[in-house]
Design a protein around this motif. Sequence first.
Motif, PDB file in Angstrom:
ATOM      1  N   ALA A 129       0.828  -1.211   0.000  1.00 37.64           N
ATOM      2  CA  ALA A 129       0.000   0.000   0.000  1.00 37.64           C
ATOM      3  C   ALA A 129       0.862   1.261   0.000  1.00 37.64           C
ATOM      4  CB  ALA A 129      -0.930  -0.012   1.208  1.00 37.64           C
ATOM      5  N   GLU A 130       1.940   1.255   0.773  1.00 41.47           N
ATOM      6  CA  GLU A 130       2.816   2.428   0.834  1.00 41.47           C
ATOM      7  C   GLU A 130       3.502   2.673  -0.508  1.00 41.47           C
ATOM      8  OE1 GLU A 130       3.889   2.143   5.628  1.00 41.47           O
ATOM      9  OE2 GLU A 130       5.348   1.485   4.121  1.00 41.47           O
ATOM     10  N   LEU A 131       3.890   1.611  -1.190  1.00 39.91           N
ATOM     11  CA  LEU A 131       4.512   1.759  -2.509  1.00 39.91           C
ATOM     12  C   LEU A 131       3.501   2.291  -3.524  1.00 39.91           C
ATOM     13  CD1 LEU A 131       6.660  -1.481  -2.437  1.00 39.91           C
ATOM     14  CD2 LEU A 131       7.569   0.830  -2.700  1.00 39.91           C
ATOM     15  N   ALA A 132       2.277   1.831  -3.433  1.00 41.59           N
ATOM     16  CA  ALA A 132       1.242   2.349  -4.324  1.00 41.59           C
ATOM     17  C   ALA A 132       1.022   3.844  -4.088  1.00 41.59           C
ATOM     18  CB  ALA A 132      -0.059   1.578  -4.122  1.00 41.59           C
ATOM     19  N   ASP A 133       1.070   4.255  -2.802  1.00 38.49           N
ATOM     20  CA  ASP A 133       0.910   5.672  -2.474  1.00 38.49           C
ATOM     21  C   ASP A 133       2.056   6.513  -3.044  1.00 38.49           C
ATOM     22  OD1 ASP A 133      -1.447   5.189  -1.137  1.00 38.49           O
ATOM     23  OD2 ASP A 133      -0.520   5.128   0.856  1.00 38.49           O
ATOM     24  N   MET A 134       3.212   5.899  -3.256  1.00 34.42           N
ATOM     25  CA  MET A 134       4.363   6.606  -3.821  1.00 34.42           C
ATOM     26  C   MET A 134       4.293   6.672  -5.353  1.00 34.42           C
ATOM     27  SD  MET A 134       7.335   4.962  -1.379  1.00 34.42           S
ATOM     28  CE  MET A 134       8.684   6.074  -1.788  1.00 34.42           C
ATOM     29  N   GLY A 135       3.280   6.061  -5.931  1.00 36.69           N
ATOM     30  CA  GLY A 135       3.111   6.128  -7.379  1.00 36.69           C
ATOM     31  C   GLY A 135       3.453   4.864  -8.132  1.00 36.69           C
ATOM     32  N   HIS A 136       3.831   3.799  -7.429  1.00 35.37           N
ATOM     33  CA  HIS A 136       4.129   2.535  -8.111  1.00 35.37           C
ATOM     34  C   HIS A 136       2.836   1.814  -8.484  1.00 35.37           C
ATOM     35  CE1 HIS A 136       8.476   2.614  -7.344  1.00 35.37           C
ATOM     36  NE2 HIS A 136       8.180   3.092  -6.145  1.00 35.37           N
ATOM     37  N   GLN A 137       2.843   1.166  -9.627  1.00 32.15           N
ATOM     38  CA  GLN A 137       1.701   0.357 -10.069  1.00 32.15           C
ATOM     39  C   GLN A 137       1.884  -1.053  -9.506  1.00 32.15           C
ATOM     40  OE1 GLN A 137       1.452   0.631 -14.339  1.00 32.15           O
ATOM     41  NE2 GLN A 137       1.615   2.859 -14.325  1.00 32.15           N
ATOM     42  N   VAL A 138       1.418  -1.249  -8.288  1.00 28.76           N
ATOM     43  CA  VAL A 138       1.723  -2.452  -7.518  1.00 28.76           C
ATOM     44  C   VAL A 138       0.685  -3.540  -7.771  1.00 28.76           C
ATOM     45  CG1 VAL A 138       2.031  -3.389  -5.193  1.00 28.76           C
ATOM     46  CG2 VAL A 138       2.855  -1.091  -5.728  1.00 28.76           C
ATOM     47  N   SER A 139       1.169  -4.760  -7.948  1.00 30.18           N
ATOM     48  CA  SER A 139       0.276  -5.927  -7.999  1.00 30.18           C
ATOM     49  C   SER A 139       1.027  -7.149  -7.500  1.00 30.18           C
ATOM     50  CB  SER A 139      -0.242  -6.164  -9.416  1.00 30.18           C
ATOM     51  OG  SER A 139       0.827  -6.406 -10.312  1.00 30.18           O
ATOM     52  N   LEU A 140       0.276  -8.108  -6.963  1.00 27.39           N
ATOM     53  CA  LEU A 140       0.891  -9.363  -6.550  1.00 27.39           C
ATOM     54  C   LEU A 140       1.331 -10.137  -7.794  1.00 27.39           C
ATOM     55  CD1 LEU A 140      -1.420 -10.631  -3.661  1.00 27.39           C
ATOM     56  CD2 LEU A 140       1.019 -10.133  -3.493  1.00 27.39           C
ATOM     57  N   SER A 141       2.539 -10.662  -7.757  1.00 29.71           N
ATOM     58  CA  SER A 141       3.023 -11.443  -8.884  1.00 29.71           C
ATOM     59  C   SER A 141       2.211 -12.731  -9.002  1.00 29.71           C
ATOM     60  CB  SER A 141       4.506 -11.775  -8.707  1.00 29.71           C
ATOM     61  OG  SER A 141       4.971 -12.548  -9.791  1.00 29.71           O
ATOM     62  N   PRO A 142       1.772 -13.089 -10.206  1.00 32.05           N
ATOM     63  CA  PRO A 142       0.985 -14.314 -10.362  1.00 32.05           C
ATOM     64  C   PRO A 142       1.811 -15.585 -10.202  1.00 32.05           C
ATOM     65  CG  PRO A 142       1.424 -13.321 -12.497  1.00 32.05           C
ATOM     66  CD  PRO A 142       1.917 -12.343 -11.463  1.00 32.05           C
ATOM     67  N   GLU A 143       3.119 -15.454 -10.164  1.00 32.33           N
ATOM     68  CA  GLU A 143       3.999 -16.612 -10.016  1.00 32.33           C
ATOM     69  C   GLU A 143       5.257 -16.176  -9.275  1.00 32.33           C
ATOM     70  OE1 GLU A 143       4.531 -17.728 -14.053  1.00 32.33           O
ATOM     71  OE2 GLU A 143       5.905 -16.096 -14.500  1.00 32.33           O
ATOM     72  N   PRO A 144       6.031 -17.128  -8.762  1.00 33.17           N
ATOM     73  CA  PRO A 144       7.286 -16.750  -8.112  1.00 33.17           C
ATOM     74  C   PRO A 144       8.185 -15.976  -9.064  1.00 33.17           C
ATOM     75  CG  PRO A 144       6.782 -19.062  -7.716  1.00 33.17           C
ATOM     76  CD  PRO A 144       5.801 -18.586  -8.746  1.00 33.17           C
ATOM     77  N   ILE A 145       8.936 -15.040  -8.538  1.00 32.12           N
ATOM     78  CA  ILE A 145       9.826 -14.216  -9.357  1.00 32.12           C
ATOM     79  C   ILE A 145      11.206 -14.865  -9.387  1.00 32.12           C
ATOM     80  CG2 ILE A 145      10.917 -11.962  -9.629  1.00 32.12           C
ATOM     81  CD1 ILE A 145       8.481 -10.726  -8.247  1.00 32.12           C
ATOM     82  N   GLY A 146      11.519 -15.467 -10.512  1.00 31.66           N
ATOM     83  CA  GLY A 146      12.860 -16.020 -10.708  1.00 31.66           C
ATOM     84  C   GLY A 146      13.142 -17.261  -9.885  1.00 31.66           C
ATOM     85  N   GLY A 147      14.406 -17.622  -9.858  1.00 35.02           N
ATOM     86  CA  GLY A 147      14.891 -18.778  -9.116  1.00 35.02           C
ATOM     87  C   GLY A 147      16.405 -18.724  -9.097  1.00 35.02           C
ATOM     88  N   ALA A 148      17.022 -18.961  -7.952  1.00 36.06           N
ATOM     89  CA  ALA A 148      18.468 -18.744  -7.823  1.00 36.06           C
ATOM     90  C   ALA A 148      19.183 -19.992  -7.309  1.00 36.06           C
ATOM     91  CB  ALA A 148      18.735 -17.563  -6.883  1.00 36.06           C
ATOM     92  N   GLN A 149      20.467 -20.067  -7.631  1.00 32.65           N
ATOM     93  CA  GLN A 149      21.349 -21.133  -7.157  1.00 32.65           C
ATOM     94  C   GLN A 149      22.718 -20.522  -6.877  1.00 32.65           C
ATOM     95  OE1 GLN A 149      19.750 -24.135  -7.061  1.00 32.65           O
ATOM     96  NE2 GLN A 149      18.024 -23.458  -8.337  1.00 32.65           N
ATOM     97  N   SER A 150      23.440 -21.042  -5.898  1.00 36.21           N
ATOM     98  CA  SER A 150      24.777 -20.506  -5.612  1.00 36.21           C
ATOM     99  C   SER A 150      25.610 -21.536  -4.870  1.00 36.21           C
ATOM    100  CB  SER A 150      24.682 -19.223  -4.771  1.00 36.21           C
ATOM    101  OG  SER A 150      24.246 -19.523  -3.453  1.00 36.21           O
ATOM    102  N   ILE A 151      26.934 -21.362  -4.951  1.00 38.82           N
ATOM    103  CA  ILE A 151      27.876 -22.173  -4.170  1.00 38.82           C
ATOM    104  C   ILE A 151      28.954 -21.243  -3.628  1.00 38.82           C
ATOM    105  CG2 ILE A 151      29.500 -24.110  -4.138  1.00 38.82           C
ATOM    106  CD1 ILE A 151      28.047 -25.210  -6.637  1.00 38.82           C
TER     107      ILE A 151
END
Length: 523
Positions: free
Chosen positions: A478-500
């Motif tokens: 809500a605070e980000l939307a008040d700052m002018g961002h077009q906020v929505s819940l992502s319909p799927e996970p964002i990305g995927g990472a691996q590391s060593i």
Amino acid sequence: MRDFQAPGRSAIYASNGICATSHPLAAKVAVETLEAGGNAVDAALAGAILLGICEPQMTGIGGDCFALIKPAGDERVIALNGSGRAPAAYSAESMRARGLSAVPVRGVDPVTIPGAMDAFCKLSADWGKLGLARVLAPAIRYADEGVPVAPRVAFDWAEDGPALTDDARKFYLIDGNIPQIGQIFRAPSQAEVLRRVASQGRAGFYEGEVAEDMVASLQAMGGTHTLEDFAATACTYEAPVAGEYKGTELVEHPPNGQGATAILLLNILKHFDLTAMDPFGTQRAHIEAEASKLAYDARNRFIAESTPRLDHMLSVETAAKLAALIDPKRAMAQAAPLTEAVHKDTIYITVVDRDRMAVSLIYSIFWGFGAGIASQEFGINFQNRGAGFSLEAGHPNEAGGGKRPMHTIIPGMLRKNGKVIMPFGVMGGAYQPCGHARFVTNMVDYGLQAQAAIDAPRCFSGADGMLMESGYSPQVRAELADMGHQVSLSPEPIGGAQSILIDESGILIGASDPRKDGCALGY
């Protein structure tokens, strides 16, 4: 240390070798390859090629790859560009004459020549120990016998399967239906292709019956692809690009990949006191979003196979000027939309062996099931990387015969005091530079260990506005939307990472994203 009473996963600790990737069977095969006497290159290739069977919606032998390699006993980082080129007769002018303002995403128009197989053969010959036949054996076996469809793979297949057309439906559906969790997916025709590569090398793919099948299939759909285009395919070694962030150096593959965008983004973020911000609060998300808009705007204007303004993009002076444009309290308008297609589908694998050779490899067909078409006999699913070209006349990334398009896939490594400490990657198409920067700042600014840095909630401000994972609170959204961002819940996970992590003590510590089916495994 993580809270053992809360859901989560532990990092993997091992002495002799680790693989981290998005499917457990590929991680297992990679570790078995290490145990059989192979090195990190052998293991990464065995796992990556198998991922084309385990996750065919994400990758396959009709696609491209990029790799960063740290040799054993050496702190050099070597970049290999395994991205294919447009056919010689490819023409932006002819597409504009057809009334197109962008390269189509599906069908024959966006199909570029597959570059990954040439790169795999080159990596095996130059850096591997076991040879192609041993490296390809697991993928051949599982392509013949079949692999149960994993939960995240089924989720993606349901979304991407409707894009399959004609012969591709025969090879990537089961009895005409999208596979369900636990169903066995087989690809015996691909097993035959891999057997030919195992015995003939790259000629088994780029010449003879396999190449003839691909060319005939593409030409039947109106493509300009020729046998000469396939025979001429060749990967190239290149010098990586790097940038420093608070004592940690981010090493990226050079253009035509978008890795320089992550370096520019970190250079912009240096101008803000992230450590004073809640890591998953409003202000950090806002600053990262604004910096991403500026960095991606530079990417859209500069990144191509030839990037004459790369030094400008990587300079700290450029980053300082861009940082000064950010209003800490208000969102700027979205950058101009990109005519080139960007998407999210790829696989990433990283391996470190007992001699501390490290491989960071990313391998993709671009969109889910690529162009949505496959070759008639062998069922090779063609990538749609040509959709990464621009049709704007004079643009550095303008489509043209023999050119490589701008690529979204980027393998990464981290160095500290001149030593490679971590191969890593963050899948997610356009998100990847932002994902690299967030992974680094999660660790450097907030002291998170790699697994926690991967687990943490993500947001991304791109073409669809600000997408936020459900890990962010409603108050922050809500605070980000008040700052002018077009906020929505992502319909799927964002990305995927691996590391060593190659720890100072000599221990290896692997981390793997719960957003995928995979894991880190070691021995």
